[in-house]
Enzyme design. Structure first.
Site, short mmCIF file in Angstrom:
data_model
loop_
_atom_site.label_atom_id
_atom_site.label_comp_id
_atom_site.label_asym_id
_atom_site.label_seq_id
_atom_site.Cartn_x
_atom_site.Cartn_y
_atom_site.Cartn_z
N ASP A 38 -25.20 -50.59 122.07
CA ASP A 38 -24.65 -51.92 122.34
C ASP A 38 -24.12 -52.01 123.77
O ASP A 38 -23.88 -51.01 124.45
CB ASP A 38 -23.50 -52.23 121.37
CG ASP A 38 -24.01 -52.70 120.02
OD1 ASP A 38 -23.21 -52.71 119.08
OD2 ASP A 38 -25.19 -53.04 119.92
N LYS A 60 -25.43 -57.11 123.05
CA LYS A 60 -25.26 -58.56 122.92
C LYS A 60 -23.92 -58.94 123.52
O LYS A 60 -22.90 -58.41 123.14
CB LYS A 60 -25.31 -59.00 121.45
CG LYS A 60 -26.62 -58.68 120.76
CD LYS A 60 -26.59 -59.14 119.32
CE LYS A 60 -27.91 -58.86 118.62
NZ LYS A 60 -27.90 -59.34 117.24
N MET A 169 -13.25 -61.09 119.22
CA MET A 169 -14.17 -62.12 119.74
C MET A 169 -13.45 -63.46 119.91
O MET A 169 -14.02 -64.52 119.66
CB MET A 169 -15.39 -62.29 118.83
CG MET A 169 -16.13 -61.00 118.55
SD MET A 169 -17.49 -61.23 117.41
CE MET A 169 -17.58 -59.61 116.64
#
Length: 536
Positions: A38, A60, A169
């Site tokens: 990642d 991502k 997030m």
């Protein structure tokens, strides 16, 4: 000859630094033939794989081109079917807000063997590395971990009642998070911490309150970060090891190998040599839960800062008077707000009454001080009047209209506030309605760290930003200190009224801010003679 079988290991990389990798994860990385990793995985972890390992970055990141999940699934299956030992390295823990479920389903469908290896989730590690416990016997008996990736899908009514929230997030959604929690009953004074790049050398932490965290982080990139909301954030100042250097370049709790003591010490010597407050220990008295931005500024200039909450802010004995005034808000010509606490509690009750800022359309607003004005502006309102000297006493002198016949609403502290403003407004013909919006009180105990520093004579400067902090400070510490404890200690005041209280209770004032704000107080401290260990 039997064909060699492959296997996929779905491995948690932890929060960042290689020191937080599990032993099993490290062993698998050193044996990997294919590494699929990642974006947030630390480069040191990628370097652990053999030189001939195929490394595929499928990270991502929000707002940037990303590898489609279906393509990642296909890569895992393809490499496994070719007989490879595949490590799928995911930041944090594989099953905490990752797409691990989809990947395992793809592997199962293709009959590919796999194993999941746990990692330390940043939801748990980030608060710990910032000195914030997620649980506490009194302040936090439970916590929830959530992702703010889709804020509309969350049950904010339930979340607002949970004592502690750890939000992943959420950097791009900070405004929505604040709005939803306050809308569903969370106080704007709720402590908040944002920990960016937890577990990495560039770790940085902002602390504040629900009502001011957006202002504090304006213009900052908050990705990747963990947002912690709850009273436990206030415990951070009591969780610092006395042996850890208090420098902004060092992260709380980073593994020893990432700190490189010799290099850090040299860096600190080079940095502090040019800083005006280098070598000074400054005791900052403040309200419990108040923003530590002032302390951060002092630390950036080389000071060692000890924070001592000398004032607690809470609700008044009754909301009845304030609620009644809000119910008849259109009867008033002016609303006067003299502190950020007054702003916070007034709007909290305004919203609780089912109203919003439109209810103030016909009311002019006067504020005292830049911070009070900034707090009002955060709610989308511009003050109609700010006195030039930033003190309440000058408000009447410079008031922009005739006071006679004006009806004024004044939400204020319940007890102990100065009466001069009300008397002067009334004597000039105004009808002043005073209502209790909040109460200030003395904390139950003094900070042990502050008491130790005062008793040992290591404090060079004490700062006071209000008369009440002077009063409560004296009430908290005098019984524990010798009669000569003030010798060699510089007393710094934010303005005339605070200085007056310092003179009454401490016998002197050494520094007074020219501009009666925290910024003015900060600037006044930069002129202290750093050649002397104890300014006179």
């Amino acid at each position: 000859m039997k064909e060699r079988s492959g296997k996929v290991y779905l491995v948690g990389a932890g929060p960042g630094d290689v020191g937080y990798l599990t032993v099993k994860a490290q062993q698998l990385l050193t044996q990997a033939e294919v590494l699929i990793y990642d974006a947030l995985v630390d480069a040191q972890l990628v370097d652990l794989v053999p030189k001939n390992c195929l490394k595929l970055d499928v990270g991502k990141r929000g707002g940037q081109p990303s590898t489609p999940q279906t393509e990642i699934n296909s890569l895992l299956v393809k490499q496994c079917q070719q007989g490879k030992q595949v490590v799928r390295l995911k930041s944090g823990d594989p099953f905490i807000f990752g797409r691990c479920t989809e990947e395992t389903q793809a592997l199962i469908a293709a009959n590919c063997p796999f194993e999941v290896v746990p990692g330390i989730s940043s939801a748990l590690a980030a608060p710990l590395l910032a000195g914030i416990p997620l649980t506490d016997p009194v302040l936090s008996r439970c916590f929830a971990v959530i992702t703010a990736h889709d804020t509309q899908a969350l049950d904010w009514e339930t979340l607002a009642r949970i004592e502690t929230l750890a939000i992943l997030m959420g950097g791009r959604q900070l405004g929505e998070i604040v709005y939803q929690l306050h809308r569903h009953g969370r106080s704007l004074q709720t402590p908040v911490a944002i920990i960016r790049w937890a577990g990495c050398p560039q770790q940085h932490t902002w602390t504040g309150q629900l009502g001011n965290i957006i202002e504090q982080t304006a213009g900052e990139s908050l990705s990747p970060s963990v947002i912690v909301i709850g009273e436990v954030v206030g415990l951070r100042e009591y969780m610092r090891s006395p042996l850890v250097p208090q420098a902004s370049t060092m992260s709380w709790g980073l593994p020893a190998q990432t700190q490189e003591p010799d290099k850090v010490e040299m860096c600190l010597l080079q940095t502090t040599a040019k800083q005006p407050l280098a070598g000074k220990t400054i005791l900052v008295t403040r309200s419990a839960g108040q923003s530590s931005q002032f302390s951060d500024r002092l630390q950036q200039e080389g000071a060692t800062v000890i924070e001592m909450p000398a004032l607690e802010i809470g609700p008044p004995t009754s909301w009845e008077a304030l609620d009644n005034a809000i119910a008849h808000i259109t009867d008033f010509d002016w609303l006067i707000l003299t502190s950020t606490n007054g702003v916070d509690y007034f709007f909290e009750r305004l919203f609780a009454a089912g109203k919003d800022t439109r209810a103030l359309a016909g009311v002019k607003i006067a504020v005292v001080g830049e911070k009070t004005a900034a707090s009002l502006k955060k709610r989308g309102l511009q003050p109609d009047f700010i006195p030039p000297d930033f003190v309440a006493d000058s408000l009447v002198e410079y008031f922009p209209s005739q006071l006679k016949g004006q009806k004024i609403l004044f939400p204020r502290v319940e007890t102990g506030g100065r009466e001069v403003l009300v008397k002067e407004l009334s004597s000039n013909g105004a009808e002043v309605v005073e209502v209790a919006a909040y109460e200030s009180r003395c904390p139950a105990i003094a900070s042990p760290e502050a008491l130790d520093a005062l008793q040992n004579g290591t404090v060079d400067v004490i700062t006071f930003a209000s008369s009440k902090t002077v009063q409560y400070f004296c009430q908290l510490v005098r019984a524990y200190l010798p009669s000569d404890w003030l010798d060699g200690v510089c007393i710094a005041s934010i303005g005339p009224q605070t200085s007056k209280t310092c003179l009454q209770l401490l016998g002197r004032v050494d520094v007074e801010a020219q501009e009666y704000t925290l910024e003015g107080l900060f600037q006044s401290l930069l002129g202290i003679d750093t050649a002397s260990p104890h300014p006179q």
